[in-house]
Design a protein around this motif. Structure first.
Motif, short mmCIF file in Angstrom:
data_model
loop_
_atom_site.label_atom_id
_atom_site.label_comp_id
_atom_site.label_asym_id
_atom_site.label_seq_id
_atom_site.Cartn_x
_atom_site.Cartn_y
_atom_site.Cartn_z
N UNK A 1 6.64 21.55 -17.62
CA UNK A 1 5.84 22.52 -18.35
C UNK A 1 4.43 22.64 -17.80
N UNK A 2 4.20 22.10 -16.58
CA UNK A 2 2.86 22.08 -16.04
C UNK A 2 2.42 23.47 -15.62
N UNK A 3 1.21 23.82 -16.04
CA UNK A 3 0.58 25.07 -15.66
C UNK A 3 1.47 26.27 -15.97
N UNK A 4 2.13 26.25 -17.12
CA UNK A 4 2.93 27.39 -17.54
C UNK A 4 2.14 28.32 -18.47
N UNK A 5 0.98 27.84 -18.94
CA UNK A 5 0.20 28.63 -19.88
C UNK A 5 -1.27 28.61 -19.47
N UNK A 6 -1.97 29.65 -19.90
CA UNK A 6 -3.40 29.79 -19.65
C UNK A 6 -4.10 29.88 -20.99
N UNK B 1 3.59 13.59 -8.45
CA UNK B 1 2.92 14.90 -8.41
C UNK B 1 3.91 15.99 -8.08
N UNK B 2 4.74 15.78 -7.06
CA UNK B 2 5.70 16.81 -6.66
C UNK B 2 6.75 17.02 -7.75
N UNK B 3 7.20 15.97 -8.39
CA UNK B 3 8.18 16.14 -9.46
C UNK B 3 7.59 16.92 -10.63
N UNK B 4 6.34 16.66 -10.95
CA UNK B 4 5.70 17.35 -12.07
C UNK B 4 5.49 18.83 -11.77
N UNK B 5 5.10 19.13 -10.53
CA UNK B 5 4.77 20.51 -10.17
C UNK B 5 6.01 21.34 -9.89
N UNK C 1 0.82 -1.21 0.00
CA UNK C 1 0.00 0.00 0.00
C UNK C 1 0.85 1.27 0.00
N UNK C 2 1.96 1.20 0.70
CA UNK C 2 2.81 2.38 0.83
C UNK C 2 3.40 2.78 -0.52
N UNK C 3 3.79 1.82 -1.34
CA UNK C 3 4.46 2.15 -2.60
C UNK C 3 3.52 2.90 -3.55
N UNK C 4 2.21 2.58 -3.51
CA UNK C 4 1.26 3.30 -4.36
C UNK C 4 1.16 4.76 -3.95
N UNK C 5 1.05 5.00 -2.65
CA UNK C 5 0.96 6.38 -2.16
C UNK C 5 2.26 7.13 -2.43
N UNK C 6 3.39 6.46 -2.20
CA UNK C 6 4.69 7.12 -2.40
C UNK C 6 4.93 7.47 -3.86
N UNK C 7 4.66 6.54 -4.77
CA UNK C 7 4.90 6.81 -6.19
C UNK C 7 3.99 7.93 -6.71
#
Length: 242
Positions: free
Chosen positions: A125-130, A115-119, A104-110
């Protein structure tokens, strides 16, 4: 008649002064309150785990707001510094291997790490444009934040129709913390020049706070070209000889 006019004028001035003062004081008070609340929240998480010999409040005998936040920032920065060298990467890799073996822990961790790596990654390039999309029907436009190009199975399925798809986030007003993840054709997405921060302000204010807009040189030249085309006389028509 004069006294009534003076009373109305005085009431109007008092109301305008009150509204002006509210506009000045309310943002400052809310900012101070939120900052103070965040500092106390960070202290409540860090201070209980801090040994007394490392806690300056144990020597000074009075509370120092922000101590826990400062220690948390220092600790996170130190972990980041260690994680960038060979020894630190080895320790992080060993810890990740342990977490990846837990069902269970590996699913939450991954999921959390992705999410943190993307943001937070600079190359993301996440949320760089509107942009704007037609929603919920044609002719009605909604503000969206461009996340990324469609990838993986979603991209493979949607691109079968010959249309390149883009992932966008449609946030509600006035609290843009939850919304809809939507995949729209790139041709249906109208990109804007405003920054994501300006887009968030526009959403939170329900359209009352509109960012300043300065047309680009290309837009200005196109506008002049359209005006010149409208003022240009129509070419004479050739009349055939009978």
């Amino acid at each position: 008649m004069t006294d009534s006019t003076d009373r109305i004028s005085l009431a109007t001035r008092l109301r305008n002064n009150f509204l002006t003062g509210l506009i000045i004081c309310a943002p400052m008070a809310i900012t101070i309150y939120l900052t103070w609340t965040f500092i106390h929240w960070a202290d409540s998480w860090v201070k209980p785990y801090l040994p007394d010999r490392y806690n300056p409040e144990a020597y000074l005998k009075f509370a120092i707001p922000g101590t826990g936040l400062l220690i948390a920032i220092t600790f996170i920065t130190l972990v980041g510094f260690l994680g960038r060298n060979l020894i630190g990467r080895s320790i992080v890799g060993y810890s990740e291997n342990i977490l990846n073996r837990m069902p269970l822990v590996r699913t939450v961790y991954k999921s959390t790490k992705q999410i943190f790596e993307t943001v937070l990654k600079e190359q993301g390039n996440s949320f760089k444009k509107v942009g704007l999309i037609e929603f919920p029907r044609a002719g009605t436009w909604a503000l969206v934040f461009v996340s990324s190009d469609a990838k993986g199975e979603i991209a493979a399925k949607l691109n079968e129709h010959g249309e390149e798809m883009v992932a966008v986030f449609l946030a509600p007003t006035p609290v843009p913390t939850a919304g809809f993840l939507m995949f729209v054709p790139r041709s249906k997405l109208m990109l804007l020049d405003m920054t994501p921060e300006e887009g968030v302000k526009l959403l939170i204010s329900a359209g009352l706070v509109t960012p300043d807009y300065k047309p680009s040189a290309a837009d200005t030249m196109a506008a002049f070209a359209e005006l010149a085309a409208e003022d240009r006389p129509a070419p004479p028509q050739k009349v055939g000889l009978s």
